[in-house]
Design a protein around this motif. Structure first.
Motif, PDB file in Angstrom:
ATOM      1  N   ASP A  23       0.803  -1.331  -0.040  1.00 31.18           N
ATOM      2  CA  ASP A  23       0.013   0.085   0.099  1.00 31.18           C
ATOM      3  C   ASP A  23       0.860   1.040  -0.192  1.00 31.18           C
ATOM      4  OD1 ASP A  23      -3.192   0.727   0.677  1.00 31.18           O
ATOM      5  OD2 ASP A  23      -1.522   2.081   1.788  1.00 31.18           O
ATOM      6  N   LEU A 292      -6.499  -3.361  -1.516  1.00 35.45           N
ATOM      7  CA  LEU A 292      -5.616  -4.316  -0.708  1.00 35.45           C
ATOM      8  C   LEU A 292      -5.567  -5.680  -1.193  1.00 35.45           C
ATOM      9  CD1 LEU A 292      -6.372  -3.376   3.080  1.00 35.45           C
ATOM     10  CD2 LEU A 292      -4.156  -3.161   1.823  1.00 35.45           C
ATOM     11  N   THR A 397      -4.058  -1.933   7.474  1.00 37.32           N
ATOM     12  CA  THR A 397      -2.803  -1.181   7.287  1.00 37.32           C
ATOM     13  C   THR A 397      -2.177  -0.017   8.401  1.00 37.32           C
ATOM     14  OG1 THR A 397      -3.831   0.691   6.048  1.00 37.32           O
ATOM     15  CG2 THR A 397      -3.172  -1.238   4.656  1.00 37.32           C
TER      16      THR A 397
END
Length: 450
Positions: A23, A292, A397
């Motif tokens: 990410d 994701l 995340t």
């Protein structure tokens, strides 16, 4: 203490989602960057989380170079080392270190954890695990892990030895009398002289009794052996349970077993994991998850699923669109997680493809993808229906997912009166509402007096 949930933060390099390291908002080298961990701990402490939780496995878990090359979790710190550093960068938040009883020695670990408790001013905790990774044994001179029952038998004796070592000095044994020249009152020194099936340990420990008496004892097993272990020695239980009804049964069962042993049920806290993916709208949250999911190729997901199912499958050779069977061969590795995952698959009629995706996204934990209100509602409902005393937060995340949770969900929990706005105690035990354990040897001395 108000009826408020406890919250921990699961510290991980990039985030709990398998593809999190790719990410754009995730630091690429976060696993070996103390500033990254300090930042996460500061966010959690600013929000009055009870603790940060550091998981561990003393091995690389992927089986081949192809999957190792694309995994994002093999560059992290050893937990006690990391948390010792964080102890000087935080003031109030608890510090939970995972350490295996299979490949440590009790004296060594008792000393390290007592030191962490002093370094942090009474904020240390030990997540007690038995090794369950396929490749751990070979790092310690063995071909295979000991069998499941042996690992738990060793763990039970290990914990008793560690607690005994923490008790070898009474709380006021070190008088440090400069005028009289007496540093320690040896009437308050007690040799452990333990001889058991797995360990022979004389003692005493060369660290004073920890500020909390014992660092808080955390346990993460949910197999039959793990549940017995938790009810005997655990004070916080970290579990994976995405089903509310199963969570309620697990909670009631564990509390009943605790009471049957003569323990107070509020002295064992059940804190399942939750993966919150927060969006200001449901669509925004769904888009975060989809992004994701696009980061990780299928063969990497398959390897991860094989691991969590206990290395009893070869998913590269199955029809991924076939339904997951109700049972798999027994494993010597992750027994409790295999049970949770197969239960999920059965309830939802998952195909292998769907289960593999779920493992990558949540590892079998409760995952909520939605607005702050939706996530708060799920947490409060789980808490109010007595399926949890709190939660271990596993952001998909970091730091972005953690910031979203703190900025958007925490205010909703506080608005409902379910989470605190600050710290009430100095030690982790005080903040969790756990009693400080008495010294066994001092108690024995008092009870033997006429």
């Amino acid at each position: 203490m108000p009826h408020e949930m406890k919250l921990g933060l699961f510290l991980v390099q990039a985030g709990y989602n398998q593809g999190a390291w790719r990410d754009p908002g995730v630091p690429a080298s976060g696993g070996v960057d103390i500033a990254h961990y300090t930042h996460m701990a500061a966010i959690a402490e600013g929000a009055a989380f009870h603790f940060v939780f550091c998981a561990d496995s003393p091995s690389v878990s992927e089986p081949d170079h192809a999957t190792i090359a694309r995994a994002g979790r093999n560059d992290g710190f050893e937990p006690i080392t990391l948390l010792s550093a964080l102890s000087s960068r935080t003031q109030q938040i608890g510090l939970v270190a995972t350490a295996t009883t299979t490949y440590h020695q009790p004296y060594h670990l008792a000393r390290m954890l007592a030191s962490l408790d002093y370094l942090s001013g009474g904020r240390a905790a030990w997540n007690i695990v038995t090794s369950a990774g396929k490749f751990e044994a070979a790092n310690f001179g063995e071909e295979e892990l000991p069998d499941y029952d042996t690992r738990y038998a060793r763990a039970k004796e290990f914990v008793e030895v560690v607690k005994g070592l923490w008790d070898t000095w009474e709380d006021d044994a070190f008088i440090r009398d400069k005028q009289g020249g007496i540093f320690a009152d040896t009437n308050k020194l007690h040799l452990l002289n333990h001889r058991g099936s797995y360990f022979s340990v004389r003692g005493p420990l060369n660290v004073a009794r920890p500020p909390q008496g014992y660092p808080v004892l955390v346990q993460a097993g949910a197999s039959d052996a793990g549940i017995r272990f938790a009810t005997e020695v655990g004070e916080v239980v970290f579990t994976a349970e995405p089903s509310l009804e199963n969570g309620k049964r697990y909670y009631a069962n564990l509390k009943a077993k605790v009471r049957a042993l003569g323990r107070q049920e509020d002295q064992l806290l059940i804190m399942p994991g939750i993966v919150p993916i927060v969006g200001r709208t449901k669509q925004e949250a769904s888009e975060k998850l989809q992004r994701l999911q696009s980061y990780t190729p299928l063969d990497v997901l398959i390897t991860r699923a094989d691991q969590w199912l206990g290395f009893v499958t070869d998913l590269r050779s199955v029809n991924l669109d076939a339904l997951v069977p109700e049972a798999l061969p027994p494993t010597n590795f992750f027994q409790s997680r295999q049970k949770v995952l197969l239960g999920l698959a059965a309830r939802h009629n998952f195909t292998w493809r769907q289960l593999i995706r779920l493992i990558a996204d949540s590892g079998g934990h409760l995952m909520v993808v939605g607005t702050p209100d939706e996530i708060a509602n799920t947490m409060v409902d789980t808490f109010d229906q007595r399926a949890a005393d709190g939660f271990n937060i596993l952001p998909a995340t970091v730091p972005g997912g953690l910031k979203d949770f703190v900025e958007l969900v925490i205010p909703e929990l506080r608005r409902r009166g379910k989470f605190r706005s600050g710290y009430s105690g100095k030690t982790l035990r005080e903040n969790l509402g756990l009693k400080r354990p008495p010294n066994r040897f001092a108690e024995a001395d008092v009870s033997s007096r006429p």
